[in-house]
Design an enzyme around this catalytic site. Sequence first.
Site, PDB file in Angstrom:
ATOM      1  N   LYS A  75       0.856  -1.183   0.000  1.00  0.00           N
ATOM      2  CA  LYS A  75       0.000   0.000   0.000  1.00  0.00           C
ATOM      3  C   LYS A  75       0.895   1.237   0.000  1.00  0.00           C
ATOM      4  O   LYS A  75       1.949   1.256   0.651  1.00  0.00           O
ATOM      5  CB  LYS A  75      -0.895  -0.018   1.251  1.00  0.00           C
ATOM      6  CG  LYS A  75      -1.974   1.070   1.258  1.00  0.00           C
ATOM      7  CD  LYS A  75      -2.903   0.900   2.468  1.00  0.00           C
ATOM      8  CE  LYS A  75      -4.000   1.960   2.516  1.00  0.00           C
ATOM      9  NZ  LYS A  75      -4.913   1.753   3.666  1.00  0.00           N
ATOM     10  N   SER A 150      -9.819   1.666   2.742  1.00  0.00           N
ATOM     11  CA  SER A 150      -8.931   2.419   1.882  1.00  0.00           C
ATOM     12  C   SER A 150      -7.854   1.603   1.172  1.00  0.00           C
ATOM     13  O   SER A 150      -7.236   2.084   0.230  1.00  0.00           O
ATOM     14  CB  SER A 150      -8.250   3.500   2.723  1.00  0.00           C
ATOM     15  OG  SER A 150      -7.363   2.903   3.662  1.00  0.00           O
ATOM     16  N   SER A 174      -9.975  -0.677   6.934  1.00  0.00           N
ATOM     17  CA  SER A 174      -9.374  -0.442   5.618  1.00  0.00           C
ATOM     18  C   SER A 174      -8.637  -1.624   5.006  1.00  0.00           C
ATOM     19  O   SER A 174      -8.294  -1.590   3.824  1.00  0.00           O
ATOM     20  CB  SER A 174      -8.415   0.749   5.679  1.00  0.00           C
ATOM     21  OG  SER A 174      -9.140   1.958   5.615  1.00  0.00           O
TER      22      SER A 174
END
Lengths: 471, 485
Positions: A75, A150, A174
């Site tokens: 990420k 997210s 997330s």
Amino acid sequence: MSATASELAAALRAGTVTSAELCEQALAAAEGASDLGIFITLDPAGARAAAAQADAEIAAGQDRGPLHGIPIALKDNLCTEGLRTTCASRLLRDWIAPYDATVVQRLRDAGAVAIGKTNMDEFAMGSSNENSAFGPVRNPRDPSRVPGGSSGGSAAAVAAGIVPLALGSDTGGSVRQPAALCGVVGLKPSWGRVSRYGLVAFGSSLDQVGPIANDVAGAAALLQAIAGPDPLDSTCSGEPAGDYSAGLGGDAPLRVGLPREYVDELSTEARAALDAGLAALGDIEVVDVSLPHTSFAIATYYVLASAEASTNLSRFDGVRYGARIEPGGEGLDGMYTATRSDGFGAEVQRRILLGTFALSSGYYDAYYGKAQTAREAIRGDFVAAFADVDVLVGLTAPTTAFPLGSKTADPVQMYLSDIFTIPASLAGLPAISVPVGTDGDGLPWGLHLIGPELAEARVLSAAARVERGLA
Amino acid sequence: MTAWETVIGLEVHAQLKTATKLFCGCPTTFGATANHQTCPLCLGMPGTLPVLNRRAVELAALLGLAVEGTVHVRSVFDRKNYFYPDLPKGYQITQMDHPIVTGGGLWVETEERGRRFIRLTRIHMEEDAGMSAHGGAGTTRVDLNRSGTPLCEIVSEPDVRSAAEAMAYLKALRSVLRYTGTSDGNMEEGSFRCDANISLRPVGAEEFGTRVEIKNLNSFRFVGQAIDHEVRRQGAILESGGTVEQQTRRFDSKAGVTVFMRGKEDAHDYRYFPEPDLLPLELDEAWLAQLAGSLPELADSRARRFASDWGLSAVDAAILVADRELAEWFEAAVEAAGPEAAKALSNWTLGEVLRQLKEDGLDPAAIPLAPGRLGQLAALVAAGDISSSIAKKVFAEMWCNDGDPAEIIEAKGWKQISDTSAIDAEIAKVLAANPKQVEQYRGGKTQLKGFFVGQVMRATRGQANPKLAAERLVHALVDLDNDEV
């Protein structure tokens, strides 16, 4: 690449495939899926070098463990030395960290091959991956739908078969919510189980780095590589990491708590998915439990996480790094305002304002103070529940993946997608999302299993039972 | 006309004497090239996390014990939020609601008010910001070497009543900091900075007046001047029937006046809240007890002991204890020589020892002389083996290589002449060589006795016992008169 990390690890050791080949497949798949917006930055040179090194080491009989030579995606809020870390923000679009996050360093030590940085909601704020300065991520199962957020890019990278493993970060859901919406496995460890050093902070008291994988064993192996004490993060637990793979085959009787508050409002279709998950768990006793403060969770979370975010993001002021905008003639305040107004997207600005307000003199007690009290009550609910059960079960999200743009106009509707994941975040508990069938449109549901603090091995083991039960 | 009472509370920021910063491993050395003592953490880079410096905690706790405050086994760090270019994270990590130390205080003595106890409100730990240098053309340059330097903030109750008492308090505080080794207390290098809160109220009133804060006073003298000016300024406002406004002011040392910085309405909202990147700080009771056992005796108690046990004057005792190393050296000297020698040793220490240190540019910690040596020297003077002028020469010899005074006297042949016949012989020579002065003396100019003693001392290169020489000289001069008759 639909093979699991353990299948690939076996193939690498058998010599039927090389890490270089896996790396090229992953890079090609990422290029091929570029319409999905999964990656912000690919790192072919770095990946090829790491793969070559892994091949040389494996050939020489050196074994760094189950991640050795396996492609992985990171990420883009995890700092990588020499490769930009944008947090999907205009403000950091060219920022390159001079250091690796602890989890990144540990993956390098484990011989994993990082192929690039995945798209996300800006600064990890969002539930649909539509809040990105680099454009939205689309769900590989249905590109008209969101992947969740997210960590949408990381979940999509695994769901699209680009990599078997990815790292995300989870503040209120997330990792778990996008894993559910993309049909993959996602684990949020206990707060303090994994070092946060080098994870760009959103809500520090909630943030955790977590593994996303195409099977439970992969998530366990990935957690194994990143968990454990870190001298660079003093909030990290001093407890050594457990053995997360050893108990995956277990099938001893389990007492499973079914919180009323998580079940009552489920649609018929959602309830059917939950029942399928309970059936797949095998030898269990289902106990009706109550987590009475659940209704406060979303409000509590948006006060606390936003309060922390409002100060965590103060460092992005244009002074030392990141994009700086000087309108001229307006002095220091003009520079701050222009830099931050241009650099941050709407959702980030909304949360900074919300958090700043919640901490303001005169409002602190009513918002931040009250939210801390509510958080303690929510924590207390879990402590009471775990006196009687081994794990708590529900669905990860109230719906399957929703169409792009369907909730962007209404932030509160968007926030409700995390209604089942937020309580465990507030309580700092380990929780996992494991696929549990699909809806009528073929979109995946995720089963959510929560364990007591530091019981990562237990939730992984329970998730593995579901996986086996549905196979 | 109303009589006004001055009420002062002081906030001191003292740099804790650690090798590294409060939350990272960067050195705290003063004077490095700008931004060379920085790392990703103290530059406020994304993803970095603070790790608390154990030594800083130890020093803050030690200070709390030294001022007899309560050192809390649990304290909490908070974020104080504001935007400024030299504050890299946009917040300062400090302690707000749960500081490491509360209570305690310091004894302070001034001529006007005598000995008074100034209570402390609290001591907390925090990190320093960097420094901004405002250049021409509206540019500002930022040096983050200081960013993250460990400080403790020591806040007094509004117990101070005058500029002199404020300065005495600051000196007493600095002495405690230095005695405990918690801080250098060096104002020039910014390791000791003071803010003063000042208000006036009618004498006898219970309620405090509106206070004005004067920021960043960086010398004892400026503290005194700033308070004096501010008291006059507020006094004038009140006398003319006006009201003092709550303000923050600074001191213009060139003009000798305090200057407006900002009013109450411009006060920052710092949005304090608990720092989520640090767990609450928990101290071990046994560790604290051990730390308490390591506390040195402090200046105030030591000075009182020197005065009461050894009869030293309060002024002398105060100078002897001002520096912990000097006090300890002096005490060892008295221990070696016995308490009856204390007065003589005090004179030697305040005279020759301090003079030599100053001449050599040395700190008391670097005194080259073993403390026992001073007693040996004083004993030789007391026994009449050497005169005090010879003793100074012996001291100078001893100073360089920690020499034994008896051996030096022996080697140099400086032993005092106390043999009457030898002195009489020298006197006879002096009188014979100065017939004119002898004539004048006999004519009634008896003050010439000093001249003759001086000549005898010179002739013996200072070795004649001066008291004996004077006695014998009187005899010789009387004999001279008798011979004439």
